[in-house]
Design an enzyme around this catalytic site. Structure first.
Site, PDB file in Angstrom:
ATOM      1  N   HIS A   1       0.822  -1.206   0.000  1.00 37.98           N
ATOM      2  CA  HIS A   1       0.000   0.000   0.000  1.00 37.98           C
ATOM      3  C   HIS A   1       0.862   1.264   0.000  1.00 37.98           C
ATOM      4  O   HIS A   1       0.562   2.251  -0.671  1.00 37.98           O
ATOM      5  CB  HIS A   1      -0.943  -0.032   1.213  1.00 37.98           C
TER       6      HIS A   1
ATOM      7  N   GLU B   1      -4.514   8.489   6.913  1.00 36.48           N
ATOM      8  CA  GLU B   1      -5.422   7.519   6.294  1.00 36.48           C
ATOM      9  C   GLU B   1      -5.775   6.420   7.304  1.00 36.48           C
ATOM     10  O   GLU B   1      -6.923   5.985   7.392  1.00 36.48           O
ATOM     11  CB  GLU B   1      -4.756   6.915   5.047  1.00 36.48           C
TER      12      GLU B   1
ATOM     13  N   GLU C   1       2.074   1.940  -3.382  1.00 33.46           N
ATOM     14  CA  GLU C   1       0.997   2.506  -4.216  1.00 33.46           C
ATOM     15  C   GLU C   1       0.994   4.035  -4.102  1.00 33.46           C
ATOM     16  O   GLU C   1       0.830   4.749  -5.083  1.00 33.46           O
ATOM     17  CB  GLU C   1      -0.353   1.922  -3.783  1.00 33.46           C
ATOM     18  N   HIS C   2       1.198   4.536  -2.891  1.00 33.82           N
ATOM     19  CA  HIS C   2       1.232   5.991  -2.697  1.00 33.82           C
ATOM     20  C   HIS C   2       2.467   6.618  -3.349  1.00 33.82           C
ATOM     21  O   HIS C   2       2.397   7.684  -3.929  1.00 33.82           O
ATOM     22  CB  HIS C   2       1.266   6.312  -1.192  1.00 33.82           C
TER      23      HIS C   2
END
Lengths: 433, 421
Positions: B65, B141, B68-69
Site C-alpha cells: 500500500h 489515512e 501505491e502511494h
C-alpha cells in the site's frame, strides 16, 4: 443516440435515450415533490414500503423471485434531493434482451414490474400493510441514526441543515427521525394517495428501444393514474445563509473539517460554469490547489477537496485532518481560496480544471445511470441542454470569470467534527451532537 | 495477438503476452467515449513474505500500500497525477489483499495517457524526505479508516478468522509498521514485484489494440524476470478466535460473520470452486433466499445486509455483514439455514447471477478488476460465464454440505459506545 422528451399524459413526462451501446438499460420513475420538513419523511419512506410487495407479488420473496427470473433485474427505492425539490421513486437496471436467448418480452415485463412497484402496491383495506410500514420505519430510523458511521457525510448533512434551517433547502431528503413515530400504515397510505394524485411524474429510460416502444409499453400501466396533478416543480433560489461555526465532538482519531462558501450564482445560470471551474481549481481531483498544497506539500491530511452543490449554491471545502492540526489545515485551505480571489491562478490550473470537468461530462454519457442523473437534474432546473452545450460553456470560462466567482463567495460555515479534549473542541464553540 | 469472441455475452477479447512476461488483455467497446486502462501488479498485502532467490524476506506490514502511494512521484520531482491532469485523465490506484493497481479513465488522448501510466509505474523515486512525508499522509489515512465502524468490523473479522494466512493483516499496516518502512525497503519490494512478468495490463474501450501492445512493448523493461515465490504459511482449519467485539461511535451494532474453507482457488479447479462458493452464497443468503426474507421481515437485518464469497490463495471465506440489533440471531439463523435447494430456485438464481455478471461488463473499472483477479489466480475471467452455466445443483449441494460452517465460524461485532461489550 436519440433523445426524446415529452409529456405523454397529463403530469407525466417521459424521456427516452435510445442506444444499443450498453448491455444494461436504466429505467426510473420519480414523483417530483416540494421538499418540506413536514412531508420529507413520508416521501422518503414510501419507496421502501412499495418495494415490500405489489398486489401481484405481495411479499419480498415473490417480488424478488419475479425479478430474479428477469435475469436479476433490480427495482430499488430512490430518493434524491435537488435543492428544495425531492424526487421519490424507483430505479431499475436490467440487461438488454440481446444478451439472452429468451429475451423478447423481458424489457416489457421488467418495466411493467417496476411501474407495478411504484403504482400498484399491496394494501390492506385503505392502508399499507402495517407490518411492512413498521419495519421500514425502523429501518429508516436506523439509517438516519447511522449517519454518524460516516463522519464526513455526517458533518456535511449537519452543515446543510444549519445553513438552510427552516427552509426546504435545509431538509434531509431521507427525512427526520423525529417525524417517523407519527407515521402509521394508514397515514402513509393517505399520503401516498395524495402523491399519486397530485405529484408530477418523471419517467426515464436509456437502452435499446425507441421512445414509441417505451411509451407503448408503459402507457397501459399509467392510464389509471387519476391526474389532478400539480405543475411541474422548478427549483427555487436558496436565501443567503448567515455565518455559522459548529464543533461536534466524538470519540474519533481523525478530525473532519468542512468550510461552506455560499455563491449568489443560481443553478443553471450563465455564470454557473465559472463557479464549477473555480470549485475544480480549488479541490477537484489531484491537480487541484487543495490536493497539491494542503495534502501533498504540507502533508496535513489524507483527503481534501471541494464539492459544489449547485442547487444549494454552496461550495464545500472538506478535509480529514489530525485533530491537533485543524487550525493549520483551515488556514491553508482558506489560503487557497484567497489565492483564487487574488487571481493567483495559472493558465495550466484553469485548463486542467476544464479538462477535468469536460472529461466528467463525457464519461457520464457512457453510462445509462449517469445519463439518468444528468437529465433529471436538467428537468428540475427547467432546462433541457445537451452535454455539448455545457462543455462549450465550460470552455468559454476565463480566469477573470473564475476570480469574480471566487470574490462573490461568502464564507458561511466552519464545521469541525473532532475528538474530545482536542484543541478545537476546547475552544468552546457551539456544540452540535 | 490472440482474439477470442464470446458470442453469448457479445464480447470480443484480445490478449497478448510480451517476451518480458507482461500479459495484456483488451476488451474493445465500440461506440464508447471513455476508455479505461489498469496496470495491475500481482502484489497485495498478503504477499507479506516472499523469496526472490535470496531466501525468505518479511518486510514491515503495509509496504504494498505504501508503494501505491509513492510510485506516483517521479525522479524529476514531479508527480504523475499532475501529468495526467494535463491530459484530462482521471487517474487513481488501489491496493487490495491480492494486488496493487494503477488506473486511469479518459475521453481523449488515450495513447498519451497510457504512456504516462506505463512510464510512472516504471520509474520510482523514493527519497528519505518523500518517504517520511508519506508516513504522515498514510498515518492520517489509518486514522480515517480506524474511525469507520464497517472497516473495523471487517479488519477484526479477518484477524480472527485466520490464524496464519496473511489475509489476517490490514492492507494499510499500522502506524508502527509503516514507521519502519524506509526507501531501501520500498526499492527492494518494488524491484521484486514490479516486473512485467508479475503485472497485467487491462484496457477497456474503443481503442486500437495493436498500438497498445506496441506502446507496452516499447516502454517497459525488455527483460524477463521470474516472479518471486510467495509464502502464505500453512493455515489450519480452525480460527484464531471465535468472537471479537469492540465499541465505537456508531448507531446500531455492526457485525461481520465469517466462515472459511481451505480449498484450491487457482487454475481451473479454483475457478470452479469460486463459482460454486459465489453461487452458494447467493442461493443461501441472497435477496431471493428464504433466509434473507425471513430475517428482513423480522427486522433482524436491514438493507445494509450483504453476503459474499472472498478468495485468497488456498482459502475461500464467506462473509455475511450488516447491521443488527441482535447479531446473535443472524448467527443462529445461518447455522440453521436449510441446505435444500429446489430446482426452480436454483435455475432462477443462475439467471440472476448471469444478469449480474453482464451488468458488470458495462462498468469498466469493475470489469478490469475482475479480469485481474482471475488472471492472478490463473484462469480466464470470460470463461467463468461458461463455468457458471455448467454448475449443477448437485455441485452446490456438495459444496454447501462439505463447508465447515460451525467449525470455521468467527463473529466480529462493533457495538455503539453506550452498549456493553
Amino acid at each position: 443516440m436519440q433523445n426524446v422528451y415529452r409529456e405523454i399524459l397529463p403530469g407525466v413526462r417521459l424521456r427516452v435515450i435510445s442506444t444499443d451501446k450498453f448491455k444494461t438499460s436504466c429505467f426510473s420513475a420519480s414523483f417530483m415533490l416540494p421538499l418540506t420538513f413536514e412531508s420529507a419523511t413520508m416521501n422518503a419512506l414510501i419507496p421502501s414500503v412499495l418495494k415490500r410487495g405489489t398486489k401481484r407479488y405481495p411479499d419480498m420473496t415473490r417480488l424478488t423471485s419475479a425479478l430474479d427470473s428477469l435475469y436479476g433485474a433490480r427495482v430499488e427505492p430512490l430518493v434524491r434531493k435537488y435543492g428544495n425539490v425531492q424526487a421519490s421513486g424507483v430505479v431499475c437496471d436490467l440487461i438488454n434482451s440481446k444478451c439472452v436467448t429468451d429475451g423478447e418480452k423481458m424489457l416489457e415485463e421488467t418495466l411493467h414490474l417496476a411501474l407495478e412497484v411504484l403504482l400498484d402496491p399491496v394494501i390492506s383495506g385503505d392502508a399499507f400493510i402495517k407490518e411492512y410500514v413498521e419495519s421500514e420505519k425502523e429501518n429508516l430510523v436506523d439509517y438516519l441514526n447511522g449517519a454518524i458511521n460516516e463522519k464526513l457525510s455526517y458533518a456535511y448533512g449537519k452543515s446543510v441543515e444549519a445553513l438552510f434551517e427552516g427552509t426546504g433547502f435545509g431538509v434531509n431528503e431521507d427525512g427526520d427521525v423525529t417525524k417517523i413515530s407519527e407515521v402509521t400504515h394508514k397515514s402513509l397510505y393517505e399520503h401516498y394517495k395524495k402523491v399519486y394524485l397530485h405529484a408530477p411524474l418523471e419517467i426515464f429510460f436509456c437502452g435499446d428501444a425507441s421512445f414509441e416502444e417505451i411509451e407503448a409499453c408503459i402507457k397501459p400501466a399509467l392510464l389509471n393514474l387519476p391526474r389532478e396533478y400539480d405543475n411541474f416543480i422548478v427549483l427555487d433560489k436558496p436565501a443567503e445563509p448567515k455565518e455559522n461555526e459548529i464543533c461536534t465532538q466524538f470519540d474519533v482519531l481523525q478530525a473532519n473539517l468542512l468550510i461552506g462558501l455560499y455563491t449568489p450564482c443560481r443553478a443553471g445560470s450563465t455564470n454557473q460554469p465559472a463557479v464549477q471551474v473555480l470549485t475544480t481549481i480549488l479541490g477537484g481531483g489531484t491537480a487541484s490547489k487543495l490536493f497539491t498544497h494542503v495534502r501533498e506539500e504540507k502533508s496535513l491530511c489524507y483527503y481534501v477537496g471541494a464539492k459544489y452543490d449547485k442547487y444549494l449554491q454552496t461550495i464545500f471545502m472538506y478535509s480529514g485532518v489530525d485533530p491537533q492540526k485543524v487550525e493549520e489545515a483551515r488556514g491553508e485551505m482558506l489560503k487557497q481560496l484567497i489565492d483564487c480571489q487574488e487571481g493567483k491562478i495559472t493558465d495550466e490550473e484553469l485548463q486542467n480544471a476544464k479538462r477535468y470537468i469536460i472529461d466528467g461530462f463525457k464519461t457520464n454519457g457512457d453510462s445509462a445511470v449517469g445519463l439518468e442523473a444528468y437529465w433529471l437534474s436538467e428537468s428540475v432546473m427547467g432546462l433541457s441542454r445537451e452535454v455539448d452545450f455545457r462543455i462549450a460553456r465550460i470552455m468559454a470560462v476565463d480566469i477573470e470569470a473564475v476570480v469574480d466567482a471566487a470574490n462573490s463567495l461568502k464564507n458561511c460555515m466552519t464545521y469541525v467534527l473532532t475528538g474530545k479534549e482536542t484543541p478545537y473542541a476546547r475552544k468552546g464553540l457551539p456544540q452540535n451532537s | 495477438m490472440q482474439e477470442k469472441v464470446y458470442p453469448r455475452i457479445h464480447e470480443k477479447v484480445i490478449t497478448e503476452t510480451l517476451a518480458n512476461g507482461l500479459k495484456i488483455v483488451i476488451v474493445p467497446k465500440p461506440g464508447f467515449t471513455k476508455a479505461y486502462a489498469q496496470l495491475s501488479v500481482h502484489y497485495g498485502s498478503i504477499d507479506a513474505a516472499f523469496d526472490a532467490g535470496k531466501g525468505i524476506v518479511v518486510p514491515p506490514k503495509g509496504v504494498a500500500h505504501f508503494l501505491e502511494h509513492k510510485v506516483f512521484e517521479q525522479p524529476d520531482g514531479g508527480n504523475a497525477l499532475t501529468t495526467f491532469a494535463q491530459t484530462g485523465a482521471s487517474p487513481n490506484a488501489f491496493t487490495s489483499k491480492n494486488m496493487t493497481a494503477y488506473h486511469f479513465s479518459c475521453t481523449e488522448n488515450f495513447e498519451r495517457n497510457l504512456e504516462i501510466l506505463l512510464d510512472f509505474v516504471s520509474s520510482p523515486h523514493f527519497t528519505e524526505e518523500n518517504v517520511s512525508k508519506e508516513q504522515g499522509i498514510i498515518g492520517q489515512e489509518i486514522g480515517m479508516v480506524n474511525d469507520k465502524p464497517d472497516f473495523k468490523v471487517y479488519e477484526n473479522l479477518m484477524a480472527n478468522l485466520f490464524k496464519v494466512h496473511p489475509a489476517r493483516d490490514s492492507i494499510i499496516g499500522t502506524v508502527e509498521s509503516i514507521g519502519n518502512i524506509d526507501r531501501n525497503v520500498l526499492y527492494d519490494c518494488y524491484r521484486t514485484f514490479y516486473i512485467p512478468s508479475n503485472m497485467l495490463l487491462t484496457v477497456v474501450g474503443d481503442v486500437d489494440a495493436k498500438k497498445i501492445i506496441e506502446t507496452a512493448e516499447a516502454m517497459l523493461d525488455k527483460k524477463y524476470t521470474t516472479p518471486p515465490k510467495r509464502d502464505y504459511g500453512v493455515e489450519p482449519c480452525d480460527v484464531a478466535c471465535a468472537e471479537i467485539c469492540q465499541t465505537m461511535e456508531c448507531n446500531l451494532p455492526i457485525f461481520a460473520l465469517g466462515f472459511k474453507k481451505l480449498a484450491e482457488t487457482s487454475g481451473d479447479e479454483g475457478a470452479a470452486n469460486r463459482a460454486c462458493a459465489s453461487m452458494a452464497c447467493e442461493l443461501l443468503f441472497g435477496e431471493g433466499s428464504a433466509f434473507y426474507s425471513e430475517l428482513y421481515g423480522k427486522g433482524i437485518i436491514n438493507q445494509e445486509f450483504g453476503a459474499e464469497a472472498i478468495f485468497y490463495p488456498g482459502c475461500i471465506a464467506i462473509v455475511l455483514s450488516g447491521e443488527s440489533r441482535n447479531p446473535e440471531l443472524v448467527k443462529e439463523a445461518v447455522l440453521k439455514v436449510s441446505h435444500n435447494i429446489d430446482d426452480e430456485y436454483f435455475e432462477r438464481i443462475k439467471r440472476a447471477i448471469y444478469g449480474m455478471k453482464i451488468r458488470r461488463s458495462d462498468r469498466f473499472a469493475s470489469l478490469c478488476r475482475s479480469i485481474a483477479e482471475a488472471e492472478f489466480a490463473n484462469f480466464d475471467y470470460f470463461d467463468t460465464f461458461n463455468i457458471f452455466e455448467k454448475i449443477t445443483k448437485r455441485d452446490i449441494m456438495k459444496f454447501v454440505e462439505s463447508f465447515p460452517w460451525e467449525k470455521s465460524m468467527t463473529m466480529s461485532k462493533v457495538l455503539p459506545k453506550n452498549e456493553e461489550v
